[in-house]
Enzyme design. Structure first.
Site, PDB file in Angstrom:
ATOM      1  CG  HIS A   1      -1.991  -1.043   1.187  1.00 10.34           C
ATOM      2  ND1 HIS A   1      -2.870  -1.212   0.142  1.00 10.34           N
ATOM      3  CD2 HIS A   1      -2.277  -2.035   2.077  1.00 10.34           C
ATOM      4  CE1 HIS A   1      -3.662  -2.249   0.402  1.00 10.34           C
ATOM      5  NE2 HIS A   1      -3.318  -2.771   1.566  1.00 10.34           N
TER       6      HIS A   1
ATOM      7  CE1 TYR B   1      -2.421  -7.898   8.576  1.00  5.30           C
ATOM      8  CE2 TYR B   1      -4.056  -8.393   6.876  1.00  5.30           C
ATOM      9  CZ  TYR B   1      -2.947  -7.687   7.304  1.00  5.30           C
ATOM     10  OH  TYR B   1      -2.345  -6.779   6.465  1.00  5.30           O
TER      11      TYR B   1
ATOM     12  CG  HIS C   1      -6.686  -5.385   1.615  1.00  7.15           C
ATOM     13  ND1 HIS C   1      -6.069  -6.190   2.550  1.00  7.15           N
ATOM     14  CD2 HIS C   1      -7.919  -5.122   2.089  1.00  7.15           C
ATOM     15  CE1 HIS C   1      -6.890  -6.390   3.556  1.00  7.15           C
ATOM     16  NE2 HIS C   1      -8.035  -5.754   3.315  1.00  7.15           N
TER      17      HIS C   1
HETATM   18  C1  SP5 Z   1      -1.080  -5.238   3.876  1.00 11.57           C
HETATM   19  C2  SP5 Z   1      -2.528  -5.248   4.180  1.00 11.57           C
HETATM   20  O1  SP5 Z   1      -3.167  -6.292   4.104  1.00 11.57           O
HETATM   21  N1  SP5 Z   1      -3.074  -4.112   4.569  1.00 11.57           N
HETATM   22  C3  SP5 Z   1      -4.452  -4.136   4.834  1.00 11.57           C
HETATM   23  C4  SP5 Z   1      -4.878  -2.883   5.389  1.00 11.57           C
HETATM   24  C5  SP5 Z   1      -6.345  -2.869   5.369  1.00 11.57           C
HETATM   25  N2  SP5 Z   1      -6.836  -2.546   6.620  1.00 11.57           N
HETATM   26  C6  SP5 Z   1      -8.187  -2.197   6.544  1.00 11.57           C
HETATM   27  C7  SP5 Z   1      -8.640  -1.974   7.918  1.00 11.57           C
HETATM   28  C8  SP5 Z   1     -10.091  -1.769   7.960  1.00 11.57           C
HETATM   29  C9  SP5 Z   1     -10.531  -1.761   9.366  1.00 11.57           C
HETATM   30  N3  SP5 Z   1     -10.058  -2.880  10.101  1.00 11.57           N
HETATM   31  C10 SP5 Z   1     -11.114  -3.502  10.764  1.00 11.57           C
HETATM   32  C11 SP5 Z   1     -10.764  -3.714  12.164  1.00 11.57           C
HETATM   33  C12 SP5 Z   1     -11.989  -4.044  12.896  1.00 11.57           C
HETATM   34  N4  SP5 Z   1     -11.682  -4.161  14.273  1.00 11.57           N
HETATM   35 ZN    ZN Z   2      -4.238  -7.137   2.639  1.00  9.29          ZN
END
Ligand code: SP5
Ligand code: ZN
Length: 390
Positions: free
Chosen positions: A205, A369, A243
């Site tokens: 990103h 994750y 993503h």
């Molecule tokens: C490298 C990568 O996979 N980055 C991904 C970043 C995307 N993050 C989006 C986060 C959106 C909100 N996260 C939700 C958490 C809910 N507790």
């Molecule tokens: Zn990702």
């Protein structure tokens, strides 16, 4: 109440009364040739020093998912699968500056010490760098970019979201993650069929001039550009993170020599990075046709995923590639908390095979994750990759 001690005490020494185990009869399913035998895994433990300690999402500080344990889980699984862990070699900044603005690199290297020296932690309880004003085109309206005097003002100049925090060991981790990517690229440039960089934090990103999405420097772009400099005429980046890799796409968007193809959950269905990753983004100028996005509907599983991957692979075959960089996120897995895609471990193994068949591969760790399944998913992908190479 006294501590009852462990339910199953560890043996304290040899027990002569019991017979020695039979060494010729394996008691588990460990294959004779480990799945990842001979695969170089490039790593530096400083990657553990980045502790974002959460993310500010929609104005609220939440427990983040991009945690140091991701790397330890991966290292354990890769080692158990027989991969050969090797240290990241230090590289100079020139390889970073080939894809990033010097101002971004300087900012990342210094913002934490400025934050600390500015009393944001001690006097204001702000334990991480979190920006609050962003110089969007809508704010500047054509005015020149400036470097704000206040560190908290400057914090938004190079960062495009509130989820990508900087703390005490962040820069050391960011820097060695890029070194790991460069080391893996160097191995492949020298003739190794496949190498994997256990990069943390991830990178896809990060754009030329800005960080975000839990990414700071673009490890995959750094690797791709380094392959070009080592003599690969054409490089293909295949991004299988759930993503869209907006940073990698942006860095190479006007270039014909580095193809960028991505599978990801459809940003048009409401998913990060929201502003990029649409199917009509195909590159510009000399790079027209050298970017390809295949946004997938939430809920897409192995069939839709592999069909789309086939399109990217056909692109790469058609255009030709002397080396492939795979942005290896496994957050499209069914159990992952950060995406609604439903790819299985078998789907990842097949993904690896299809990519491995394209040519020499540098694999760069991106997202993923779900700690219980993370290791198995990456091992499955890399196992497929090795199978596809041969
Ligand atoms: C490298 C990568 O996979 N980055 C991904 C970043 C995307 N993050 C989006 C986060 C959106 C909100 N996260 C939700 C958490 C809910 N507790
Ligand atoms: Zn990702």
């Amino acid at each position: 109440m006294t501590n009852p001690g462990p339910a199953h005490p560890a043996p304290t020494g040899p027990t002569p009364a019991s017979p020695a185990p039979t060494r010729t009869a394996p008691t588990d399913a460990t294959p004779a040739t480990p799945a990842l035998a001979g695969l170089p895994v490039v790593w530096n433990e400083d990657c553990l020093r980045h502790e974002p300690a959460g993310e500010v999402w929609l104005g609220v500080w939440e427990t983040g998912t991009e945690v140091p344990e991701r790397a330890t889980v991966l290292l354990d699984a890769l080692t158990a699968a027989g991969a050969a862990v090797t240290g990241a070699r230090p590289h100079g900044n020139d390889a970073l500056l080939a894809v990033h603005d010097a101002d971004l690199v300087e900012h990342l290297a210094t913002v934490w010490s400025q934050w600390e020296a500015g009393g944001y932690v001690r006097e204001h309880g702000r334990t991480r760098v979190v920006p609050y004003v962003f110089p969007t085109p809508g704010l500047l309206g054509g005015l020149p970019m400036r470097s704000p005097a206040a560190t908290h003002g400057r914090a938004g100049r190079f960062c495009y979201d509130t989820m990508t925090l900087v703390g005490p060991g962040s820069w050391e981790a960011i820097r060695v993650a890029a070194d790991a990517a460069l080391t893996a690229a160097g191995l492949v440039a020298a003739g190794t069929a496949a190498a994997y960089a256990l990069c943390r934090p991830p990178g896809h990103h990060a754009t030329r001039a800005a960080y975000g999405g839990s990414c700071y420097l673009n490890n995959a772009a750094v690797a791709a550009q380094s392959l070009r400099r080592s003599g690969a005429e054409r490089v293909a980046v295949i991004d299988i993170d759930a993503h869209h890799g907006n940073g990698t796409q942006a860095i190479f968007y006007d270039r014909p020599d580095v193809y960028y193809g991505s599978l990801h959950v459809d940003p048009g269905a409401g998913w990060f990075p929201h502003y990029a990753g649409y199917a009509d983004e195909r590159g510009t100028g000399a790079g027209a046709g050298a970017s390809r996005n295949l946004p997938l509907a939430p809920g897409t599983g192995d069939d839709g995923w592999l069909e789309a991957l086939g399109v990217l692979c056909a692109d790469v075959r058609h255009r030709g590639a002397d080396a492939v960089v795979v942005s290896l996120g496994v957050d499209a897995a069914a159990a992952d908390p950060e995406s609604p895609l439903q790819v299985s471990a078998d789907g990842y193994a097949r993904t690896g095979e299809l990519i491995g068949a394209l040519g020499p591969v540098v694999a760069i760790q991106e997202g993923g994750y779900d700690l219980p399944s993370l290791g198995g998913l990456v091992v499955a992908t890399l196992g497929g990759l090795l199978a596809g190479r041969t």
